[in-house]
Design a protein around this motif. Sequence first.
Motif, PDB file in Angstrom:
ATOM      1  N   TRP A 427      41.409  38.351  46.232  1.00  0.00           N
ATOM      2  CA  TRP A 427      42.582  39.005  46.818  1.00  0.00           C
ATOM      3  C   TRP A 427      43.239  40.020  45.889  1.00  0.00           C
ATOM      4  O   TRP A 427      43.683  41.082  46.340  1.00  0.00           O
ATOM      5  CB  TRP A 427      43.610  37.949  47.223  1.00  0.00           C
ATOM      6  CG  TRP A 427      43.156  37.100  48.375  1.00  0.00           C
ATOM      7  CD1 TRP A 427      42.525  35.892  48.306  1.00  0.00           C
ATOM      8  CD2 TRP A 427      43.270  37.413  49.768  1.00  0.00           C
ATOM      9  NE1 TRP A 427      42.240  35.427  49.574  1.00  0.00           N
ATOM     10  CE2 TRP A 427      42.682  36.339  50.486  1.00  0.00           C
ATOM     11  CE3 TRP A 427      43.811  38.480  50.478  1.00  0.00           C
ATOM     12  CZ2 TRP A 427      42.636  36.314  51.883  1.00  0.00           C
ATOM     13  CZ3 TRP A 427      43.765  38.459  51.869  1.00  0.00           C
ATOM     14  CH2 TRP A 427      43.179  37.396  52.551  1.00  0.00           C
ATOM     15  N   SER A 428      43.319  39.701  44.604  1.00  0.00           N
ATOM     16  CA  SER A 428      44.056  40.588  43.697  1.00  0.00           C
ATOM     17  C   SER A 428      43.689  40.267  42.257  1.00  0.00           C
ATOM     18  O   SER A 428      43.010  39.276  41.965  1.00  0.00           O
ATOM     19  CB  SER A 428      45.572  40.421  43.899  1.00  0.00           C
ATOM     20  OG  SER A 428      45.954  39.071  43.629  1.00  0.00           O
ATOM     21  N   GLY A 429      44.151  41.103  41.347  1.00  0.00           N
ATOM     22  CA  GLY A 429      43.952  40.842  39.926  1.00  0.00           C
ATOM     23  C   GLY A 429      42.613  41.318  39.413  1.00  0.00           C
ATOM     24  O   GLY A 429      41.794  41.897  40.143  1.00  0.00           O
ATOM     25  N   THR A 430      42.364  41.036  38.137  1.00  0.00           N
ATOM     26  CA  THR A 430      41.174  41.547  37.463  1.00  0.00           C
ATOM     27  C   THR A 430      40.248  40.456  36.935  1.00  0.00           C
ATOM     28  O   THR A 430      39.241  40.755  36.297  1.00  0.00           O
ATOM     29  CB  THR A 430      41.587  42.451  36.287  1.00  0.00           C
ATOM     30  OG1 THR A 430      42.397  41.701  35.370  1.00  0.00           O
ATOM     31  CG2 THR A 430      42.377  43.662  36.783  1.00  0.00           C
ATOM     32  N   ALA A 431      40.584  39.202  37.192  1.00  0.00           N
ATOM     33  CA  ALA A 431      39.754  38.099  36.709  1.00  0.00           C
ATOM     34  C   ALA A 431      39.871  36.933  37.684  1.00  0.00           C
ATOM     35  O   ALA A 431      40.864  36.823  38.424  1.00  0.00           O
ATOM     36  CB  ALA A 431      40.202  37.658  35.307  1.00  0.00           C
ATOM     37  N   PRO A 432      38.869  36.038  37.684  1.00  0.00           N
ATOM     38  CA  PRO A 432      38.946  34.866  38.555  1.00  0.00           C
ATOM     39  C   PRO A 432      40.230  34.087  38.308  1.00  0.00           C
ATOM     40  O   PRO A 432      40.680  34.011  37.163  1.00  0.00           O
ATOM     41  CB  PRO A 432      37.704  34.053  38.162  1.00  0.00           C
ATOM     42  CG  PRO A 432      36.753  35.071  37.609  1.00  0.00           C
ATOM     43  CD  PRO A 432      37.627  36.071  36.911  1.00  0.00           C
ATOM     44  N   PRO A 433      40.858  33.553  39.342  1.00  0.00           N
ATOM     45  CA  PRO A 433      40.396  33.453  40.737  1.00  0.00           C
ATOM     46  C   PRO A 433      40.778  34.635  41.619  1.00  0.00           C
ATOM     47  O   PRO A 433      40.753  34.516  42.841  1.00  0.00           O
ATOM     48  CB  PRO A 433      41.053  32.165  41.219  1.00  0.00           C
ATOM     49  CG  PRO A 433      42.373  32.146  40.510  1.00  0.00           C
ATOM     50  CD  PRO A 433      42.092  32.737  39.139  1.00  0.00           C
ATOM     51  N   TYR A 434      41.142  35.769  41.036  1.00  0.00           N
ATOM     52  CA  TYR A 434      41.437  36.989  41.789  1.00  0.00           C
ATOM     53  C   TYR A 434      42.456  36.751  42.913  1.00  0.00           C
ATOM     54  O   TYR A 434      42.288  37.227  44.042  1.00  0.00           O
ATOM     55  CB  TYR A 434      40.161  37.580  42.396  1.00  0.00           C
ATOM     56  CG  TYR A 434      39.113  38.010  41.392  1.00  0.00           C
ATOM     57  CD1 TYR A 434      39.288  39.152  40.613  1.00  0.00           C
ATOM     58  CD2 TYR A 434      37.942  37.269  41.235  1.00  0.00           C
ATOM     59  CE1 TYR A 434      38.321  39.550  39.692  1.00  0.00           C
ATOM     60  CE2 TYR A 434      36.975  37.658  40.322  1.00  0.00           C
ATOM     61  CZ  TYR A 434      37.163  38.799  39.550  1.00  0.00           C
ATOM     62  OH  TYR A 434      36.197  39.190  38.633  1.00  0.00           O
ATOM     63  N   GLY A 435      43.501  36.010  42.617  1.00  0.00           N
ATOM     64  CA  GLY A 435      44.548  35.791  43.601  1.00  0.00           C
ATOM     65  C   GLY A 435      44.174  34.841  44.720  1.00  0.00           C
ATOM     66  O   GLY A 435      44.951  34.660  45.659  1.00  0.00           O
TER      67      GLY A 435
END
Length: 543
Positions: A427-435
């Motif tokens: 969903w978002s962000g630059t690393a797991p869990p990516y939102g």
Amino acid sequence: MSSLNDPIAATTGRWWEHAVVYQVYPRSFADADGDGVGDLAGVTDRLPYLRDLGVDAVWLSPFYRSPQHDHGYDVADYHDVDPLFGELADADAMLARAHELGLKVIVDLVPNHTSDEHRWFQAALAAAPGSPERARYLFREGRGPGGDEPPNNWASVFGGAAWTRVEEADGTPGQWYLHLFDSTQPDLDWRNPEVGDMFVEVLRFWLDRGVDGFRVDVAHGLVKEESLRDQELAEGELPDSESVNSAATASMVERTLRDEPMWDQPEVHDVYRRWHDVLAEYDGDRMTVAEAWTQTPGSMADFVRPDEMSQAFNFAFLLAPWDAAAFAEVVTGSTEAVGRVGALPTWVLSNHDVVRHVTRYGGGALGLDRARAATLAMLALPGSAYLYQGEELGLEQVEVAPEHRQDPSWFRTGEVGRDGCRVPVPWSGTAPPYGFGPGGGQPWLPQPDDWAGVTVEAQLGDPGSTLTFYQAALAARREHALGLPDAVEAGTDGDVLRVRRGDLLVVLNCGDAPAELPAGEVLVSSGPLDGVLPPATSAWLRV
């Protein structure tokens, strides 16, 4: 143009006839509580995203109480929500919020088998051979000396024999029970009236709570040939039950005809006639859609006769190779087959059981271009379309390392299995869990480290992103395709698929060279055109 949450029925009659349905695999969609597994509260939080995407309905894979040996397709209690996903109140809240947003809700129903932890099967194990408790399932004596061999030669879809032997109360080896899937999923005996009565009760339980429809798992498998005879095999052919893997080697429109006493028996249609009458008692055009891997378009169409199910998945489109003639054959064969019974087709390219179509079409930039082109062509066709979560982001099949795999078919066969299409949505962000959920670290299936560019956040508002393309394609469908005649003509011009529906012409270039772009007003395309139709590109034109 109608707004995104206008009821589709306003222009097309029954809401499901031309709906776009988005499949949610709950454990991989959105995680509200941070345990690394998706849940119903997470689904509820993300429903506005689906409304804004432009779909009409949501189909959720099973969230019932289950030991999760097959990730919810082994149901222990059809009347409750598994604690992994929340509680019954969360299902009610999800339904209410979806309806507020103008979205219909379809829930998965698993009637071919239960979990081995279901109270019925536990009672069967405790009871004696020939008892009423065992009569709800398919218990049989074994063959050979001492009954040491399975009752017949049927194979499990997940590999190995389709029979498991039980130990009787006195500790001796006893009868065998049938499981066309995992050994923890015993098949019910649908010739027993108790089974049919129980599922009518289940239907009413969820209809009373407000669900708009049911996706019926293994809809063609409920009734077996009564004798449970051996499957007749061609010389050199191994016993092999129907499965996604075997179906994937099929021809464009039909599977190879073979003897299948475990599938698609005539009596199964009596089940759905009864269900049709139950749903007719409720307002709102409640519906059913069959997961029926049948051998021909005609046998698929049998499930959607006027007094049976509303829809049946048309897997022929999913199975077709990247070829204009193959696509044309599927469109023609599918529409003609269901048209003979007065029904409309469904169209689907990916789901939780198959390799994602970006990967099937070659992977990388080429696979993505082809996937977008095929999707746009599919969305122009008459009937309804089913999308699988993450395909609007252009997600590819993930290579899940052996130590992380959880698909029961992996443990039974050593084959890769279906985990690669079930990795949680970024969903978002630059690393797991990516939102996907609060906190850090990997979810239940690990996400790739290079997914920062394919998150919803990264793609929203990017005019070249796959997410923006899906939003445009779904908007174009509402504006230009709804209300067109259901009659369709499909053919080819070299490597180009040409589909005509009313004043809409759809062209899809399956070749390796640019093709001539027909005259007409371009309404939407899957990629830049520059006066020609590039390879792996499709376009809609008003002509």
